[in-house]
Write an enzyme that holds these catalytic residues in place. Sequence first.
Site, PDB file in Angstrom:
ATOM      1  N   SER A 136       0.824  -1.214   0.000  1.00 52.84           N
ATOM      2  CA  SER A 136       0.000   0.000   0.000  1.00 52.84           C
ATOM      3  C   SER A 136       0.856   1.261   0.000  1.00 52.84           C
ATOM      4  O   SER A 136       1.740   1.416   0.836  1.00 52.84           O
ATOM      5  CB  SER A 136      -0.878   0.061   1.253  1.00 52.84           C
TER       6      SER A 136
ATOM      7  N   HIS B 281      -4.508  -0.271  -4.461  1.00 55.03           N
ATOM      8  CA  HIS B 281      -3.805  -1.533  -4.730  1.00 55.03           C
ATOM      9  C   HIS B 281      -4.001  -1.936  -6.193  1.00 55.03           C
ATOM     10  O   HIS B 281      -4.316  -3.082  -6.489  1.00 55.03           O
ATOM     11  CB  HIS B 281      -4.356  -2.661  -3.854  1.00 55.03           C
TER      12      HIS B 281
ATOM     13  N   HIS C  99      -5.526  -9.441  -0.492  1.00 53.29           N
ATOM     14  CA  HIS C  99      -5.420  -9.778   0.923  1.00 53.29           C
ATOM     15  C   HIS C  99      -6.510 -10.785   1.303  1.00 53.29           C
ATOM     16  O   HIS C  99      -7.588 -10.791   0.687  1.00 53.29           O
ATOM     17  CB  HIS C  99      -5.607  -8.521   1.780  1.00 53.29           C
TER      18      HIS C  99
ATOM     19  N   TYR D 169      -8.352 -10.606   3.803  1.00 48.67           N
ATOM     20  CA  TYR D 169      -9.551  -9.918   4.327  1.00 48.67           C
ATOM     21  C   TYR D 169     -10.538  -9.526   3.239  1.00 48.67           C
ATOM     22  O   TYR D 169     -11.681  -9.205   3.517  1.00 48.67           O
ATOM     23  CB  TYR D 169      -9.175  -8.706   5.195  1.00 48.67           C
ATOM     24  N   GLU D 170     -10.101  -9.568   1.993  1.00 53.08           N
ATOM     25  CA  GLU D 170     -11.028  -9.296   0.894  1.00 53.08           C
ATOM     26  C   GLU D 170     -11.921 -10.504   0.613  1.00 53.08           C
ATOM     27  O   GLU D 170     -12.838 -10.419  -0.209  1.00 53.08           O
ATOM     28  CB  GLU D 170     -10.252  -8.934  -0.379  1.00 53.08           C
TER      29      GLU D 170
ATOM     30  N   ALA E  57       2.777  -1.860   4.056  1.00 55.17           N
ATOM     31  CA  ALA E  57       2.506  -0.752   4.970  1.00 55.17           C
ATOM     32  C   ALA E  57       2.126  -1.386   6.297  1.00 55.17           C
ATOM     33  O   ALA E  57       1.321  -2.318   6.329  1.00 55.17           O
ATOM     34  CB  ALA E  57       1.343   0.078   4.437  1.00 55.17           C
TER      35      ALA E  57
ATOM     36  N   MET F 222      -1.448  -6.749   7.647  1.00 54.79           N
ATOM     37  CA  MET F 222      -2.440  -7.731   7.186  1.00 54.79           C
ATOM     38  C   MET F 222      -1.984  -8.468   5.931  1.00 54.79           C
ATOM     39  O   MET F 222      -2.802  -8.996   5.184  1.00 54.79           O
ATOM     40  CB  MET F 222      -3.764  -7.016   6.901  1.00 54.79           C
ATOM     41  N   SER F 223      -0.686  -8.515   5.709  1.00 53.45           N
ATOM     42  CA  SER F 223      -0.207  -9.166   4.473  1.00 53.45           C
ATOM     43  C   SER F 223       1.098  -9.895   4.744  1.00 53.45           C
ATOM     44  O   SER F 223       1.402 -10.258   5.871  1.00 53.45           O
ATOM     45  CB  SER F 223      -0.007  -8.100   3.387  1.00 53.45           C
TER      46      SER F 223
ATOM     47  N   ASN G 162       1.667   4.291  10.204  1.00 55.70           N
ATOM     48  CA  ASN G 162       0.967   4.853  11.369  1.00 55.70           C
ATOM     49  C   ASN G 162       1.473   4.143  12.624  1.00 55.70           C
ATOM     50  O   ASN G 162       1.989   3.035  12.547  1.00 55.70           O
ATOM     51  CB  ASN G 162      -0.550   4.629  11.239  1.00 55.70           C
TER      52      ASN G 162
ATOM     53  N   HIS H  13      -7.193   4.873   6.633  1.00 54.48           N
ATOM     54  CA  HIS H  13      -6.524   4.342   5.440  1.00 54.48           C
ATOM     55  C   HIS H  13      -5.868   5.448   4.613  1.00 54.48           C
ATOM     56  O   HIS H  13      -4.818   5.239   4.013  1.00 54.48           O
ATOM     57  CB  HIS H  13      -7.541   3.549   4.608  1.00 54.48           C
TER      58      HIS H  13
HETATM   59  N1  CYT Z   1      -1.593  -0.272  10.223  1.00 54.97           N
HETATM   60  C1  CYT Z   1      -1.540  -0.983   9.093  1.00 54.97           C
HETATM   61  N2  CYT Z   1      -2.451  -2.105  11.340  1.00 54.97           N
HETATM   62  C2  CYT Z   1      -2.057  -0.833  11.361  1.00 54.97           C
HETATM   63  O1  CYT Z   1      -2.099  -0.158  12.402  1.00 54.97           O
HETATM   64  N3  CYT Z   1      -1.086  -0.420   7.982  1.00 54.97           N
HETATM   65  C3  CYT Z   1      -1.949  -2.286   9.090  1.00 54.97           C
HETATM   66  C4  CYT Z   1      -2.405  -2.821  10.232  1.00 54.97           C
END
Ligand code: CYT
Length: 274
Positions: free
Chosen positions: A31, A62, A84, A86-87, A114, A212-213, A236, A248
Site C-alpha cells: 500500500s 492496490h 489480501h 480480508y477481501e 505498509a 495484514m499481508s 501509522n 486508510h
Molecule cells: N496499520 C496498518 N495495522 C495498522 O495499524 N497499515 C496495518 C495494520
Amino acid sequence: MTDQYTRATAAADYIRTLTPLTPRLGIILGSGLGNFAAQVEDPTTIPYADIPHFPQSTVEGHSGKLILGHIAGVPVAVMQGRVHAYEGYSLAEVTFPTRVLGLLGCKSLIVTNAAGAINTSYKQGSLVAISDHINLTGSNAALGPNEAKFGPRFFDMTNAYSLALRTLAHAEAAKQNIPLAEGVYLAVLGPSYETPAEIRAFRILGADLVGMSTVHEVIVARHMGLEVLGLSLVTNMAAGVLNEAINHEEVMETGRRVEHQFTSLLKALIPQIA
Ligand code: CYT
C-alpha cells in the site's frame, strides 16, 4: 479445480507469451508504494485481469498490474498491488502470484508492506527490515495436500527473512543515510485495524510491526526456496500508541511521503541481491 501447480504454470506460460524476459527477482509492492513500478525500464505491463487465475484486488490504492522489465540491469517482475485474505480470498489465491513469480524464474523476492508500529521507537514514515514474523492470521498458505513440485511438506522458517539480504539492506541504507530499523512483523487477518488491547498483547509477544499481508507470501516463497527480503513502511503508530484513530488515507499519504527514500534504497539494492 486443478491443482495450484497446473494453474500457476498456465499463468506463467501466458506471461511468457508476452515477454521473453526471465525475471530473477520478484518485487511485491505494498500500500502506498506502488509508484516504484515506474522504475522498471522497457516494461511489459500486464493487468492481473488478463492473467489466467490471477486474483484481483478490490481495495483502493492496490491497482493490480504485473510489470516485467529491468531495474539497474536486473530482470525483474514487479507486482503493483496484491490481494489480501480480508477481501475474502483464500490463501491459495492470495499466494498464487508469488508462486507464479517462482515459476517464472525468480530466485529472490522483495516483499513490501505498509504496517502499523507497535515498537514506540519507530515513527510514521520509518522504514523497517523485517527480521522475522508471527503469523496470527489463524491459517497457513501451505495448508492442504502438499504440492511437491513447489516444495516439501514440512519446511524450515528459521532464516525466512534472509540475514544475508538484510545485511545488504542495512549496509546500503547506511551508505545512503537512510534510517533503516529492524523488527518482527506480526500479521493479523483484518480488515479492522487492531484494538489497543491487541497491540499491548502483541508487544508482549515480541512484535514490532503489525499488518495484514506478507506472511502468506513469505511462507510460499520459502516453500519454493526463494530468498526473501521484507521491508515495511510504518504508515501509522499502532492502535493505542497515540491518542488518535487510524485511517486508510493516512496509510496511503505516508507512502507518498517516503517514496523517494524507499525508491532510492530499493533501486540500489536490486543489483546487489540478484
Ligand atoms: N496499520 C496498518 N495495522 C495498522 O495499524 N497499515 C496495518 C495494520
